[in-house]
Design a protein around this motif. Structure first.
Motif, short mmCIF file in Angstrom:
data_model
loop_
_atom_site.label_atom_id
_atom_site.label_comp_id
_atom_site.label_asym_id
_atom_site.label_seq_id
_atom_site.Cartn_x
_atom_site.Cartn_y
_atom_site.Cartn_z
N ASP A 125 16.11 -48.68 16.21
CA ASP A 125 16.04 -49.90 15.42
C ASP A 125 16.45 -49.53 14.01
OD1 ASP A 125 14.73 -51.77 13.57
OD2 ASP A 125 13.71 -52.61 15.33
N GLY A 128 18.69 -53.27 9.89
CA GLY A 128 17.65 -54.14 9.36
C GLY A 128 18.10 -55.06 8.24
N ALA A 129 19.37 -55.43 8.24
CA ALA A 129 19.87 -56.32 7.18
C ALA A 129 19.15 -57.65 7.23
CB ALA A 129 21.37 -56.54 7.36
N ASN A 130 19.05 -58.29 6.09
CA ASN A 130 18.46 -59.62 6.03
C ASN A 130 19.57 -60.64 5.90
OD1 ASN A 130 15.77 -58.61 6.14
ND2 ASN A 130 16.04 -57.95 4.01
N HIS A 165 18.26 -55.40 14.43
CA HIS A 165 17.02 -56.11 14.10
C HIS A 165 17.08 -56.82 12.74
CE1 HIS A 165 12.93 -57.10 15.20
NE2 HIS A 165 12.64 -57.03 13.92
N TYR A 330 5.44 -60.27 9.74
CA TYR A 330 6.38 -59.18 10.04
C TYR A 330 5.87 -58.38 11.25
CZ TYR A 330 9.50 -55.26 8.70
OH TYR A 330 10.44 -54.28 8.65
N THR A 354 13.46 -47.11 8.55
CA THR A 354 13.35 -47.98 7.38
C THR A 354 12.89 -47.14 6.19
OG1 THR A 354 10.99 -48.53 7.39
CG2 THR A 354 12.40 -49.81 8.87
N GLN A 358 7.42 -48.68 4.30
CA GLN A 358 6.96 -49.48 5.44
C GLN A 358 6.11 -48.66 6.42
OE1 GLN A 358 9.74 -52.17 7.30
NE2 GLN A 358 10.94 -52.42 5.43
N HIS A 361 2.96 -50.31 7.91
CA HIS A 361 3.36 -51.38 8.84
C HIS A 361 3.61 -50.80 10.23
CE1 HIS A 361 5.70 -54.67 10.61
NE2 HIS A 361 6.65 -53.80 10.85
N PHE A 362 4.36 -49.70 10.28
CA PHE A 362 4.71 -49.16 11.60
C PHE A 362 3.52 -48.47 12.27
CE2 PHE A 362 8.99 -50.03 10.06
CZ PHE A 362 9.48 -50.71 11.17
N1 ARG Z 1 14.61 -56.48 7.56
C1 ARG Z 1 13.72 -55.45 7.20
C2 ARG Z 1 13.89 -55.10 5.72
O1 ARG Z 1 14.89 -55.36 5.12
C3 ARG Z 1 13.92 -54.19 8.02
C4 ARG Z 1 13.70 -54.35 9.50
C5 ARG Z 1 13.36 -53.04 10.14
N2 ARG Z 1 13.06 -53.10 11.54
C6 ARG Z 1 11.94 -53.56 12.08
N3 ARG Z 1 11.83 -53.60 13.38
N4 ARG Z 1 10.92 -53.94 11.35
O2 ARG Z 1 13.02 -54.54 5.13
#
Ligand code: ARG
Length: 594
Positions: A125, A128-130, A165, A330, A354, A358, A361-362
């Motif tokens: 994974d 991770g672009a938004n 993702h 999230y 990432t 984070q 979170h993980f």
């Molecule tokens: N979109 C998230 C960010 O910009 C990263 C996603 C990472 N992957 C995941 N499964 N949480 O911070």
């Protein structure tokens, strides 16, 4: 082919056992004193305590057995094996043995690497672009490291599935929708009474979209009503309100086309273009199941799962799976995604890449997934948390005017710097220099990142990254290009491509090259096991250095002994092939000239 380190270790184990000591003491490591030996075994020291003998006695005994064994079997692996005080066993490898090993490597598939993977699926994974937010340097590391990890795994025989993702379901969507309403209230999406089809065409271009989001985001910080509207719009979108889903699809379409282009430029390719929105359908079941299992409970209006475990070094807060206003978070979407991945792939391993911020979170997500039994206990779930990319001032990388640097600009800057260097050399035409700068620029960028241990912060230094000397991508490419030119000259000279057989090394620098080549499989395996692409960088840097030292003291093309010359050609070709395989796995390539 058996790994060289394993061959050496097995020889030592046999000798330890024959002398009556446990084979586990026979661990062999790379020498930390290359002036004295190439490999060493320090096991006699540990064995001495158990068997109540002097370490040197044990070492000497083992050495005698190894030497006697070599006489009987004729299979000489070591040229030197010595027991030295207080009880080290120093090893040097036999030149002929190594030459045979090299020739076997040359003719074997993947240089004799035995694939540890047998098609088992591993999820990576990364990216991770938004959606609708421009890709910035913060996303660069994830893309670069993830792509390398994915290629490493595929190379070793795993079935790697890279999933980008996307962040495609968050507040940015509501912000864009409400900003669009303010700008173009006449759009059918905002007409509550509209019942017809929604337009095919997006009401914005990518350029406009990129401007809409920051404007909306800035507005929401000053204007509470606007922010509340955006939250409401996000909520309606997430609950399936048709008109907003229709806008969302347009945002996705326009944004994805742009994202794909950007990732293509980085030579980063995903197998799956899934996102947080895809987890949505699993969330109601998930929430219900966590409650049914008695894992999730109400706390201050929110629904949480405890994840603390005995032995935790610090207190870990529970994982919130539903906020008091009913919104998913999230963590919820990551858990939903895990359920989907289990259903679709049942992977043998998960790797997430990432920013290291984070980390908590993980930990929370992984523990909930295991506790609830969604992922089997033995399946590794790994989070590679990377450090920050800083500017030369040691602060997070910014543009000259202090803004967030966009990835495209960063790439353009690198390419320009490389172009300048290539033109200084003046060996290629202007057109070729542009194309070459693109190839070398990508290597500079990726190697600059990958050569650091991921968790460390690093300084993004264009001058250093684009230098043709030192531990840089261009230096590695330069080495490959140099070898290509030697090979071309040899072909012109000999009018043939037959490069002969690698012969036993004649010099220390030649042997150093061979010893490094012989470590290839081991390095590739370890780098993947430890999810550590920097180990491959380290390896190719050492190999390039060793090659260049050899090259500087050896007159390859003017060597009179034809067999020797052909052997060297075979050797340098192997160096080139190994370097190219490594950079391919790291995610970049070499030009013909530079
Ligand atoms: N979109 C998230 C960010 O910009 C990263 C996603 C990472 N992957 C995941 N499964 N949480 O911070």
């Amino acid at each position: 082919m058996k790994k060289l380190i394993d061959i050496i270790t097995e020889r030592m184990q046999a000798a330890f056992t024959e002398c009556g000591y446990d084979g586990s003491y026979a661990k062999v490591v790379l020498s930390n004193r290359p002036d004295l030996c190439e490999y060493q075994c320090n096991g006699a020291m540990a064995a001495a305590k158990v068997y109540k003998k002097k370490p040197i006695e044990i070492a000497a005994q083992v050495v005698d057995v190894v030497m006697a064994e070599a006489e009987v079997s004729g299979g000489k692996v070591f040229s030197e094996i010595d027991a030295v005080m207080p009880g080290f066993i120093n090893l040097r490898l036999d030149e002929s043995y190594l030459a045979d090993y090299m020739n076997e490597m040359r003719s074997a598939d993947k240089f004799g690497l035995e694939e540890p993977g047998h098609g088992e699926t591993v999820i990576v994974d990364y990216g991770g672009a938004n959606v609708a937010k421009p890709l910035h340097v913060g996303h660069l590391r994830s893309a670069v490291i993830g792509e390398a990890v994915k290629r490493m795994g595929n190379y070793l025989g795993y079935h790697m599935i890279g999933d980008v993702h996307l962040g495609d379901w968050g507040l940015q969507m509501g912000l864009i929708i409400e900003e669009l309403r303010d700008r173009q209230p006449e759009l059918v999406y905002f007409d509550e009474n509209y019942t017809g089809e929604y337009p095919q065409e997006a009401p914005f271009t990518i350029g406009e979209l990129e401007e809409i989001y920051p404007a909306a985001s800035a507005k929401s910080k000053k204007d509470d009503t606007f922010r509340a509207r955006a939250q409401e719009a996000t909520f309606r979108l997430q609950n399936g309100y048709e008109p907003f889903l229709a806008i969302w699809k347009q945002i996705m379409k326009v944004s994805l086309a742009d994202l794909k282009k950007n990732y293509d430029n980085l030579d980063v390719h995903f197998d799956l273009w899934k996102g947080e929105s895809d987890a949505e359908e699993y969330i109601p079941w998930l929430i219900q199941d966590l409650q049914d299992q008695g894992l999730a409970y109400e706390s201050e209006g929110a629904l949480v799962v405890d994840i603390a475990q005995p032995g935790d070094r610090k207190e870990l807060p529970p994982c919130i799976v539903r906020k008091s206003d009913g919104a998913a978070l999230y963590a919820t979407s990551d858990l939903g995604t895990i359920i989907e991945r289990e259903k679709d792939f049942s992977p043998v391993k998960y790797v997430y890449i990432t920013d290291k911020r984070q980390e908590l979170h993980f930990i929370q997500v992984f523990r909930v997934a295991k506790k609830a039994g969604y992922v089997k206990p033995e399946i590794p779930m790994i989070h590679i948390g990377f450090g920050t990319m800083n500017g030369k001032d040691g602060k997070p990388f910014k543009t000259r005017d202090g803004g967030v640097m966009r990835l495209e600009h960063l790439i353009a800057d690198i390419n320009e710097a490389v172009y300048g260097r290539i033109m200084e050399n003046r060996t290629v035409s202007e057109d070729e220099a542009h194309e070459t700068a693109r190839i070398v620029g990508l290597a500079a960028l990726k190697y600059g990142d990958l050569s650091n241990q991921a968790s460390k912060d690093y300084i993004f230094d264009i001058d250093r990254f684009t230098s043709f000397e030192g531990n840089t991508g261009p230096y590695i490419l330069y080495t490959i290009v140099r070898i290509k030119s030697i090979l071309a000259k040899y072909r012109a000279l000999e009018q043939e491509t037959n490069e002969g057989k690698i012969l036993p090394a004649k010099s220390g620098t030649e042997k150093a090259v061979i010893l490094l080549l012989a470590r290839y499989s081991e390095v590739m395996e370890t780098a993947f096991e430890e999810t550590a692409p920097h180990k491959i960088c380290q390896y190719i840097y050492e190999l390039s250095n060793a090659f260049n030292s050899f090259y500087h003291e050896t007159k390859i093309l003017t060597e009179e002994d034809k067999e020797r010359r052909a052997g060297w050609i075979a050797l340098v070709m192997l160096v080139k092939d190994v370097l190219e395989a490594c950079i391919g796995v790291l995610g970049f390539s070499a030009p013909e000239r530079m």
